[in-house]
Motif scaffolding. Structure first.
Motif, PDB file in Angstrom:
ATOM      1  N   GLU A  44      33.183 -31.404  41.816  1.00 24.59           N
ATOM      2  CA  GLU A  44      33.685 -31.343  40.449  1.00 24.59           C
ATOM      3  C   GLU A  44      34.297 -29.973  40.167  1.00 24.59           C
ATOM      4  O   GLU A  44      33.937 -28.976  40.792  1.00 24.59           O
ATOM      5  N   ARG A  45      35.213 -29.971  39.215  1.00 24.42           N
ATOM      6  CA  ARG A  45      35.802 -28.699  38.793  1.00 24.42           C
ATOM      7  C   ARG A  45      34.729 -27.883  38.085  1.00 24.42           C
ATOM      8  O   ARG A  45      33.981 -28.408  37.252  1.00 24.42           O
ATOM      9  N   GLU A  46      34.653 -26.610  38.408  1.00 21.06           N
ATOM     10  CA  GLU A  46      33.637 -25.749  37.818  1.00 21.06           C
ATOM     11  C   GLU A  46      34.263 -24.469  37.275  1.00 21.06           C
ATOM     12  O   GLU A  46      35.266 -23.973  37.810  1.00 21.06           O
ATOM     13  N   VAL A  47      33.655 -23.956  36.234  1.00 24.53           N
ATOM     14  CA  VAL A  47      34.141 -22.700  35.671  1.00 24.53           C
ATOM     15  C   VAL A  47      33.763 -21.550  36.592  1.00 24.53           C
ATOM     16  O   VAL A  47      32.681 -21.540  37.191  1.00 24.53           O
ATOM     17  N   VAL A  48      34.671 -20.622  36.745  1.00 24.57           N
ATOM     18  CA  VAL A  48      34.436 -19.423  37.545  1.00 24.57           C
ATOM     19  C   VAL A  48      34.225 -18.217  36.638  1.00 24.57           C
ATOM     20  O   VAL A  48      33.254 -17.480  36.783  1.00 24.57           O
ATOM     21  N   ALA A  49      35.139 -18.023  35.699  1.00 21.68           N
ATOM     22  CA  ALA A  49      35.071 -16.873  34.802  1.00 21.68           C
ATOM     23  C   ALA A  49      35.881 -17.159  33.552  1.00 21.68           C
ATOM     24  O   ALA A  49      36.839 -17.928  33.589  1.00 21.68           O
ATOM     25  N   CYS A  50      35.486 -16.541  32.455  1.00 20.25           N
ATOM     26  CA  CYS A  50      36.194 -16.662  31.185  1.00 20.25           C
ATOM     27  C   CYS A  50      36.327 -15.283  30.577  1.00 20.25           C
ATOM     28  O   CYS A  50      35.510 -14.396  30.822  1.00 20.25           O
ATOM     29  N   ILE A  51      37.341 -15.143  29.730  1.00 17.28           N
ATOM     30  CA  ILE A  51      37.525 -13.878  29.030  1.00 17.28           C
ATOM     31  C   ILE A  51      37.937 -14.154  27.600  1.00 17.28           C
ATOM     32  O   ILE A  51      38.707 -15.073  27.317  1.00 17.28           O
ATOM     33  N   SER A  52      37.400 -13.366  26.685  1.00 15.61           N
ATOM     34  CA  SER A  52      37.669 -13.564  25.277  1.00 15.61           C
ATOM     35  C   SER A  52      39.053 -13.047  24.908  1.00 15.61           C
ATOM     36  O   SER A  52      39.738 -12.419  25.703  1.00 15.61           O
ATOM     37  N   MET A  53      39.405 -13.305  23.658  1.00 15.36           N
ATOM     38  CA  MET A  53      40.714 -12.913  23.164  1.00 15.36           C
ATOM     39  C   MET A  53      40.959 -11.423  23.334  1.00 15.36           C
ATOM     40  O   MET A  53      42.022 -10.986  23.768  1.00 15.36           O
ATOM     41  N   SER A 100      43.137 -25.334  22.979  1.00 17.01           N
ATOM     42  CA  SER A 100      44.207 -25.432  21.983  1.00 17.01           C
ATOM     43  C   SER A 100      43.761 -24.951  20.615  1.00 17.01           C
ATOM     44  O   SER A 100      44.478 -25.109  19.634  1.00 17.01           O
ATOM     45  N   PHE A 101      42.577 -24.342  20.554  1.00 17.03           N
ATOM     46  CA  PHE A 101      42.062 -23.887  19.272  1.00 17.03           C
ATOM     47  C   PHE A 101      41.293 -22.589  19.502  1.00 17.03           C
ATOM     48  O   PHE A 101      40.894 -22.279  20.611  1.00 17.03           O
ATOM     49  N   ASP A 102      41.119 -21.839  18.399  1.00 17.51           N
ATOM     50  CA  ASP A 102      40.346 -20.604  18.490  1.00 17.51           C
ATOM     51  C   ASP A 102      38.888 -20.933  18.764  1.00 17.51           C
ATOM     52  O   ASP A 102      38.297 -21.780  18.098  1.00 17.51           O
ATOM     53  N   THR A 103      38.323 -20.256  19.725  1.00 16.23           N
ATOM     54  CA  THR A 103      36.929 -20.499  20.071  1.00 16.23           C
ATOM     55  C   THR A 103      36.353 -19.260  20.729  1.00 16.23           C
ATOM     56  O   THR A 103      37.088 -18.500  21.368  1.00 16.23           O
ATOM     57  N   PRO A 104      35.064 -19.064  20.620  1.00 12.69           N
ATOM     58  CA  PRO A 104      34.431 -18.061  21.476  1.00 12.69           C
ATOM     59  C   PRO A 104      34.522 -18.515  22.932  1.00 12.69           C
ATOM     60  O   PRO A 104      34.991 -19.617  23.221  1.00 12.69           O
ATOM     61  N   VAL A 105      34.077 -17.675  23.820  1.00 11.27           N
ATOM     62  CA  VAL A 105      34.097 -18.035  25.234  1.00 11.27           C
ATOM     63  C   VAL A 105      33.301 -19.324  25.442  1.00 11.27           C
ATOM     64  O   VAL A 105      32.161 -19.447  24.997  1.00 11.27           O
ATOM     65  N   VAL A 106      33.928 -20.299  26.074  1.00  6.06           N
ATOM     66  CA  VAL A 106      33.281 -21.568  26.377  1.00  6.06           C
ATOM     67  C   VAL A 106      33.469 -21.856  27.859  1.00  6.06           C
ATOM     68  O   VAL A 106      34.426 -21.393  28.481  1.00  6.06           O
ATOM     69  N   THR A 107      32.548 -22.634  28.417  1.00  2.48           N
ATOM     70  CA  THR A 107      32.539 -22.797  29.865  1.00  2.48           C
ATOM     71  C   THR A 107      32.671 -24.235  30.342  1.00  2.48           C
ATOM     72  O   THR A 107      32.637 -24.488  31.541  1.00  2.48           O
ATOM     73  N   THR A 108      32.811 -25.176  29.416  1.00  4.49           N
ATOM     74  CA  THR A 108      32.892 -26.573  29.827  1.00  4.49           C
ATOM     75  C   THR A 108      34.339 -27.004  29.990  1.00  4.49           C
ATOM     76  O   THR A 108      35.216 -26.625  29.221  1.00  4.49           O
TER      77      THR A 108
END
Length: 125
Positions: A44-53, A100-108
């Protein structure tokens, strides 16, 4: 039209490094959380890393902590994933993604609406 274009993938030996880039257009780039995901064959596709605005908040999956660094250059509408100490298990197609919307860092995966075409990373042992 939103476009995310990844580059920088390739073949590297274990222990080596690569830097992936994701060029974004059509987004309010500085307003978007951006993430890197990966998908290995049969997995399955998995999150590696995220960065905030702002770049001030980041997330890393446990398996890459201390080896990968996510960063963004809002002036260039580009995010980066610096990958070091690569392992064969890092082999996958890597995708950048944005909601497509403002959000805090999310991983799903289902929190992200825009996806690039992916870039292959292959780590040989």
């Amino acid at each position: 039209e939103v476009q995310l274009v990844e580059s920088g993938g390739g073949l590297v030996q274990a222990g080596g490094s690569l830097r992936l880039s994701c060029a974004a257009s059509g987004l309010g780039f500085e307003d978007n959380v951006i993430a890197w995901f990966r998908q290995a064959p049969g997995q399955e596709r998995e999150v590696v890393a995220c960065i905030s605005m702002s770049g001030g908040s980041t997330y890393y999956t446990d398996s890459v902590k201390g080896r990968f660094t996510i960063s963004r250059d809002n002036a260039k509408n580009t995010i980066y994933l610096q990958m070091s100490s690569l392992k064969p298990e890092d082999t996958a197609v890597y995708y950048c993604a944005a909601p497509s919307f403002d959000t805090p860092v999310v991983t799903t995966t289902d929190s992200y609406d825009y996806w690039g075409q992916g870039t292959q990373v292959t780590v040989s042992s």
